[in-house]
Design a protein around this motif. Structure first.
Motif, PDB file in Angstrom:
ATOM      1  N   ASP A   1       0.823  -1.208   0.000  1.00 18.54           N
ATOM      2  CA  ASP A   1       0.000   0.000   0.000  1.00 18.54           C
ATOM      3  C   ASP A   1       0.856   1.256   0.000  1.00 18.54           C
ATOM      4  O   ASP A   1       0.619   2.192  -0.791  1.00 18.54           O
ATOM      5  N   GLN A   2       1.842   1.306   0.851  1.00 14.51           N
ATOM      6  CA  GLN A   2       2.700   2.482   0.916  1.00 14.51           C
ATOM      7  C   GLN A   2       3.517   2.661  -0.360  1.00 14.51           C
ATOM      8  O   GLN A   2       3.712   3.788  -0.841  1.00 14.51           O
ATOM      9  N   LEU A   3       3.976   1.551  -0.913  1.00  8.05           N
ATOM     10  CA  LEU A   3       4.721   1.639  -2.165  1.00  8.05           C
ATOM     11  C   LEU A   3       3.819   2.150  -3.291  1.00  8.05           C
ATOM     12  O   LEU A   3       4.249   2.945  -4.142  1.00  8.05           O
ATOM     13  N   THR A   4       2.554   1.753  -3.297  1.00  5.56           N
ATOM     14  CA  THR A   4       1.620   2.221  -4.313  1.00  5.56           C
ATOM     15  C   THR A   4       1.384   3.720  -4.196  1.00  5.56           C
ATOM     16  O   THR A   4       1.346   4.449  -5.198  1.00  5.56           O
ATOM     17  N   VAL A   5       1.242   4.203  -2.953  1.00  2.00           N
ATOM     18  CA  VAL A   5       0.983   5.626  -2.747  1.00  2.00           C
ATOM     19  C   VAL A   5       2.166   6.463  -3.215  1.00  2.00           C
ATOM     20  O   VAL A   5       2.003   7.473  -3.934  1.00  2.00           O
ATOM     21  N   THR A   6       3.371   6.082  -2.820  1.00  2.00           N
ATOM     22  CA  THR A   6       4.546   6.863  -3.217  1.00  2.00           C
ATOM     23  C   THR A   6       4.765   6.839  -4.734  1.00  2.00           C
ATOM     24  O   THR A   6       5.084   7.867  -5.349  1.00  2.00           O
ATOM     25  N   THR A   7       4.588   5.670  -5.338  1.00  2.00           N
ATOM     26  CA  THR A   7       4.746   5.577  -6.802  1.00  2.00           C
ATOM     27  C   THR A   7       3.681   6.396  -7.524  1.00  2.00           C
ATOM     28  O   THR A   7       3.960   7.075  -8.524  1.00  2.00           O
ATOM     29  N   LEU A   8       2.460   6.353  -6.996  1.00  2.00           N
ATOM     30  CA  LEU A   8       1.377   7.108  -7.606  1.00  2.00           C
ATOM     31  C   LEU A   8       1.632   8.610  -7.541  1.00  2.00           C
ATOM     32  O   LEU A   8       1.377   9.344  -8.498  1.00  2.00           O
ATOM     33  N   ARG A   9       2.171   9.068  -6.428  1.00  2.00           N
ATOM     34  CA  ARG A   9       2.474  10.496  -6.319  1.00  2.00           C
ATOM     35  C   ARG A   9       3.580  10.904  -7.268  1.00  2.00           C
ATOM     36  O   ARG A   9       3.561  12.011  -7.827  1.00  2.00           O
ATOM     37  N   ASN A  10       4.541  10.035  -7.478  1.00  2.00           N
ATOM     38  CA  ASN A  10       5.608  10.359  -8.427  1.00  2.00           C
ATOM     39  C   ASN A  10       5.078  10.420  -9.860  1.00  2.00           C
ATOM     40  O   ASN A  10       5.466  11.296 -10.651  1.00  2.00           O
ATOM     41  N   VAL A  11       4.173   9.505 -10.193  1.00  2.00           N
ATOM     42  CA  VAL A  11       3.642   9.463 -11.556  1.00  2.00           C
ATOM     43  C   VAL A  11       2.698  10.638 -11.801  1.00  2.00           C
ATOM     44  O   VAL A  11       2.793  11.342 -12.816  1.00  2.00           O
ATOM     45  N   ILE A  12       1.773  10.891 -10.877  1.00  2.00           N
ATOM     46  CA  ILE A  12       0.795  11.952 -11.063  1.00  2.00           C
ATOM     47  C   ILE A  12       1.448  13.332 -10.984  1.00  2.00           C
ATOM     48  O   ILE A  12       1.006  14.289 -11.623  1.00  2.00           O
TER      49      ILE A  12
END
Length: 376
Positions: free
Chosen positions: A112-123
């Protein structure tokens, strides 16, 4: 009581306990990690498994089926400094139970945390409009990053889907207004295109109608002119073929006068100058024919040849008898010719009288122009 019974019972209970402790039944799609004296020993597969009692124990029980994990909406800032809440869904599967148990603690929280950080980098490298229209690109980038990071954890991320992207309320209202304006614009363009096509089709239809009507009128005029030309040609040929003399033409002239006088559009009638000449011609012809048909009596007072009789015959009375009493009535054909001449004179006089009456009735009360009569 036999003193051996108690030891036997104790031994039986110990054997039952050891057997129960050494048997492990693993359900399908499950994996059990076995530790011996606190150290990883092996992973039990589905079915009946035997372990060492007391020494071996089950540390973790893992489900190796594909699992779905839905994260809570996370605030993410876009490139144009707008905060949006993004909700993601993960589809993952445990491929290595030992790594999932010993390589990471709380693998769901880590994912979950990895998804959030990756999503913020992409968006963070996209604006709002691109974020809303590039879900496939975001899913692919997230999956690549998560699959690479979770591989050493014994977990394979099969799919990553963005379930919802919620921009702020004010942005939603602005987007709705923009979409409404775009739809109104497309509707206006389509309406204008429809009107344009309708006008073009109407103009083409009117053009074709005018062309067809003009062609029809042209053909009708050509046919009418051809008919009139053929009619005149036939009449002309008939006159020349029959060698009509001036007397016949004068008689036909008398027949045409009533038709001219009966026209509804005539407010006054002009008497042609050829009328008296035609009367003289007919009278002369009748006189000649009468002179040839029967012998004349000797005149008793003045000369009475055919020309004089013709001159007097055009001013005869309404009864159609010649004014010269010296000319006797000839029998046979002479009487028929005289009657025809008198009838023609009466018709001409009646037509002239009716035309004058209609012209005077159509005049204004203050006294407009009088109908003119042609001089002989």
């Amino acid at each position: 009581m036999d003193p051996l019974v108690v030891p036997i019972l104790v031994a039986a209970l110990v054997v039952v306990f050891l057997v129960a402790a050494s048997v492990r039944i693993v359900p399908q799609a499950r994996r059990y990690n076995i530790e011996r004296f606190g150290r990883y020993r092996r992973t039990l597969q589905p079915g009946l498994n035997l372990v060492v009692p007391v020494a071996d124990r089950v540390n973790t029980k893992l489900d190796v089926r594909e699992q779905v994990y839905s994260s809570t909406p996370q605030p993410v800032i876009t490139e144009d400094n707008l905060v949006v809440n993004i909700d993601t869904v993960l589809y993952f599967q445990i491929t290595d139970p030992r790594a999932a148990a010993y390589e990471v603690a709380h693998y769901l929280q880590a994912i979950d945390q990895l998804t959030v950080t990756t999503l913020r980098n992409v968006i963070g490298s996209m604006d709002l409009e691109k974020t809303l229209t590039s879900r496939e690109e975001i899913n692919s980038r997230l999956r690549a990053v998560l699959d690479d990071a979770t591989g050493k954890w014994g977990i394979r991320v099969n799919r990553v889907e963005i379930k919802a992207i919620d921009p702020p309320h004010t942005i939603k209202e602005a987007m709705e207004k923009q979409m409404r304006a775009e739809r109104d614009k497309r509707a206006a363009i389509l309406h204008a295109e429809g009107d344009r096509q309708a006008k073009i089709l109407t103009a083409e239809g009117t053009k074709q109608k005018d062309i067809l009507e003009a062609q029809g009128t042209q053909q009708a005029m050509i046919l009418r002119a051809d008919g009139e030309a053929k009619s005149v040609e036939l009449v002309f040929q008939s006159i020349h073929r029959n060698n009509a003399d001036p007397q016949v033409l004068a008689y036909k002239y008398f027949e045409t006068l009533p038709q001219i006088a009966r026209s509804e559009n005539n407010t006054f009638w002009v008497i042609p100058g050829e009328l008296t000449e035609a009367v003289r011609t007919v009278s002369r012809a009748v006189g000649d024919h009468a002179g040839k048909g029967a012998p004349r009596s000797a005149p008793t007072g003045g000369t009475g040849d055919a020309d004089d009789m013709g001159d007097v015959g055009d001013v005869g009375d309404a009864g159609g008898t010649p004014a010269n009493p010296a000319v006797p009535a000839a029998p046979g054909v002479a009487l028929d010719a005289a009657a025809a001449t008198g009838e023609a004179a009466r018709q001409a006089a009646a037509a002239v009288h009716d035309a004058k009456a209609e012209a005077e009735a159509a005049m204004p009360p203050h006294g407009g122009g009088r109908p003119a009569s042609g001089a002989s």
